[in-house]
Design a protein around this motif. Structure first.
Motif, mmCIF file in Angstrom:
data_model
loop_
_atom_site.group_PDB
_atom_site.id
_atom_site.type_symbol
_atom_site.label_atom_id
_atom_site.label_comp_id
_atom_site.label_asym_id
_atom_site.label_seq_id
_atom_site.Cartn_x
_atom_site.Cartn_y
_atom_site.Cartn_z
ATOM 1 N N MET A 118 0.843 -1.194 0.000
ATOM 2 C CA MET A 118 0.000 0.000 0.000
ATOM 3 C C MET A 118 0.876 1.241 0.000
ATOM 4 N N PRO A 119 0.279 2.397 -0.329
ATOM 5 C CA PRO A 119 1.078 3.626 -0.456
ATOM 6 C C PRO A 119 1.858 3.984 0.808
ATOM 7 N N HIS A 120 3.058 4.532 0.598
ATOM 8 C CA HIS A 120 3.898 5.011 1.691
ATOM 9 C C HIS A 120 3.655 6.514 1.865
ATOM 10 N N SER A 121 3.254 6.925 3.030
ATOM 11 C CA SER A 121 2.980 8.333 3.279
ATOM 12 C C SER A 121 4.260 9.165 3.200
ATOM 13 N N PRO A 122 4.237 10.278 2.459
ATOM 14 C CA PRO A 122 5.417 11.158 2.392
ATOM 15 C C PRO A 122 5.860 11.675 3.757
ATOM 16 N N ARG A 123 4.955 11.763 4.700
ATOM 17 C CA ARG A 123 5.353 12.285 6.009
ATOM 18 C C ARG A 123 6.289 11.331 6.744
ATOM 19 N N HIS A 124 6.326 10.082 6.284
ATOM 20 C CA HIS A 124 7.283 9.132 6.845
ATOM 21 C C HIS A 124 8.557 9.044 6.010
ATOM 22 N N CYS A 125 8.436 9.330 4.716
ATOM 23 C CA CYS A 125 9.568 9.146 3.802
ATOM 24 C C CYS A 125 10.573 10.296 3.836
ATOM 25 N N TYR A 126 10.092 11.531 3.872
ATOM 26 C CA TYR A 126 11.002 12.672 3.799
ATOM 27 C C TYR A 126 11.990 12.750 4.952
ATOM 28 N N ASN A 149 2.269 21.608 8.560
ATOM 29 C CA ASN A 149 1.375 20.760 7.768
ATOM 30 C C ASN A 149 -0.069 21.120 8.067
ATOM 31 N N ASP A 150 -0.907 20.947 7.059
ATOM 32 C CA ASP A 150 -2.341 21.160 7.221
ATOM 33 C C ASP A 150 -3.068 20.427 6.106
ATOM 34 N N VAL A 151 -4.378 20.444 6.185
ATOM 35 C CA VAL A 151 -5.223 19.874 5.137
ATOM 36 C C VAL A 151 -5.978 21.036 4.507
ATOM 37 N N VAL A 152 -5.818 21.202 3.205
ATOM 38 C CA VAL A 152 -6.416 22.349 2.523
ATOM 39 C C VAL A 152 -7.216 21.885 1.309
ATOM 40 N N SER A 153 -8.081 22.769 0.835
ATOM 41 C CA SER A 153 -8.883 22.497 -0.352
ATOM 42 C C SER A 153 -8.445 23.419 -1.478
ATOM 43 N N ILE A 154 -8.469 22.894 -2.681
ATOM 44 C CA ILE A 154 -8.201 23.725 -3.847
ATOM 45 C C ILE A 154 -9.284 23.475 -4.890
ATOM 46 N N ARG A 196 -9.591 17.993 -1.350
ATOM 47 C CA ARG A 196 -8.870 18.229 -0.101
ATOM 48 C C ARG A 196 -7.617 17.373 -0.091
ATOM 49 N N HIS A 197 -6.519 17.976 0.302
ATOM 50 C CA HIS A 197 -5.249 17.258 0.263
ATOM 51 C C HIS A 197 -4.382 17.670 1.440
ATOM 52 N N ASN A 198 -3.334 16.890 1.660
ATOM 53 C CA ASN A 198 -2.344 17.225 2.686
ATOM 54 C C ASN A 198 -1.315 18.180 2.103
ATOM 55 N N GLU A 212 16.933 24.870 3.183
ATOM 56 C CA GLU A 212 16.147 24.255 2.101
ATOM 57 C C GLU A 212 14.727 23.962 2.567
ATOM 58 N N ARG A 213 13.795 24.081 1.635
ATOM 59 C CA ARG A 213 12.404 23.746 1.900
ATOM 60 C C ARG A 213 11.895 22.834 0.785
ATOM 61 N N GLU A 214 11.046 21.914 1.152
ATOM 62 C CA GLU A 214 10.361 21.059 0.172
ATOM 63 C C GLU A 214 8.877 21.150 0.480
ATOM 64 N N ILE A 215 8.131 21.698 -0.476
ATOM 65 C CA ILE A 215 6.683 21.850 -0.312
ATOM 66 C C ILE A 215 6.025 20.648 -0.975
ATOM 67 N N VAL A 216 5.235 19.936 -0.218
ATOM 68 C CA VAL A 216 4.669 18.673 -0.687
ATOM 69 C C VAL A 216 3.152 18.690 -0.544
ATOM 70 N N ILE A 217 2.491 18.324 -1.611
ATOM 71 C CA ILE A 217 1.038 18.177 -1.623
ATOM 72 C C ILE A 217 0.744 16.737 -2.013
#
Length: 214
Positions: free
Chosen positions: A94-102, A112-117, A128-130, A139-144
């Motif tokens: 099953m999918p690996h959450s980016p919050r564990h991988c980075y 982090n938040d949950v937003v709608s676009i 709605r996405h993370n 350095e910054r990495e912006i992840v959706i």
């Protein structure tokens, strides 16, 4: 918790586990037609792209049946798109959450938040996405990212697991995908980069549902 309540909860858990084993694990899944991930456009509104292949060891860890890792560029901007598709999640893949991988790459979450676009897709006005911001020094990495499966866009991985069991029982399906967009930035450019990334995702979204079936 009283002993009676504990007994009822334990019984309910056993019943759910029994249903899971009998209806989820022991039957074949429905076949759903879909287009390959490679059919996602490589050129988009002035953006051009190139694909990246993962090493065998990475693919083994991901357990995906099909994936797309594509870098879109336009001027000085670069957006990474990753889609990992699973035909079945019965066997534990099953999918690996980016919050564990980075964090494994030295990037730690600082926001982090949950937003709608808004999106333009038949029957869908917004998704709605993370949204995560990971940092390593300046350095910054912006992840959706979100989970897209069986006609739903879900931010919460635990909600996705509930629907996974439900759909396996009622629809005989456990296919699904993780969809992730990311953009590199610095502490100074984080805000403007986030706006550009959100705009890209909003415009690009209609290309996703046709390769991840409802």
């Amino acid at each position: 918790m009283t002993s009676r309540r504990a007994l009822l909860v334990s019984t309910a858990i056993l019943l759910v586990a029994s249903v899971y084993v009998n209806f989820f694990l022991n039957r074949g899944e429905a076949k759903v037609p879909r287009e390959p991930l490679s059919s996602i456009p490589k050129s988009f509104q002035g953006w051009e792209s190139a694909d990246q292949a993962f090493p065998t060891k990475v693919l083994e860890n991901l357990g995906v049946d099909e994936y797309l890792m594509r870098r879109f560029t336009k001027g000085k901007d670069a957006v990474w798109l990753y889609v990992g598709y699973y035909k079945s999640q019965k066997e534990g893949a099953m999918p690996h959450s980016p919050r564990h991988c980075y964090p494994g790459s030295g990037f730690n979450p600082i926001r982090n938040d949950v937003v709608s676009i808004p999106v333009k897709y038949p029957g869908v006005r917004e998704i709605r996405h993370n949204r995560y911001v990971f940092a390593k020094g300046a350095e910054r990495e912006i992840v959706i990212y979100w989970y897209q499966s069986r006609g739903r866009v879900i931010a919460d991985e635990y909600v996705e697991k509930v629907y996974l069991i439900r759909d396996a029982i009622l629809r005989n399906r456990s296919d699904g995908a993780l969809v992730r967009f990311s953009m590199a930035a610095t502490a100074e450019t984080e805000e403007s980069a986030t706006k550009r990334l959100l705009a890209f995702v909003s415009d690009f979204y209609p290309n996703i549902p046709r390769v991840i079936p409802d």
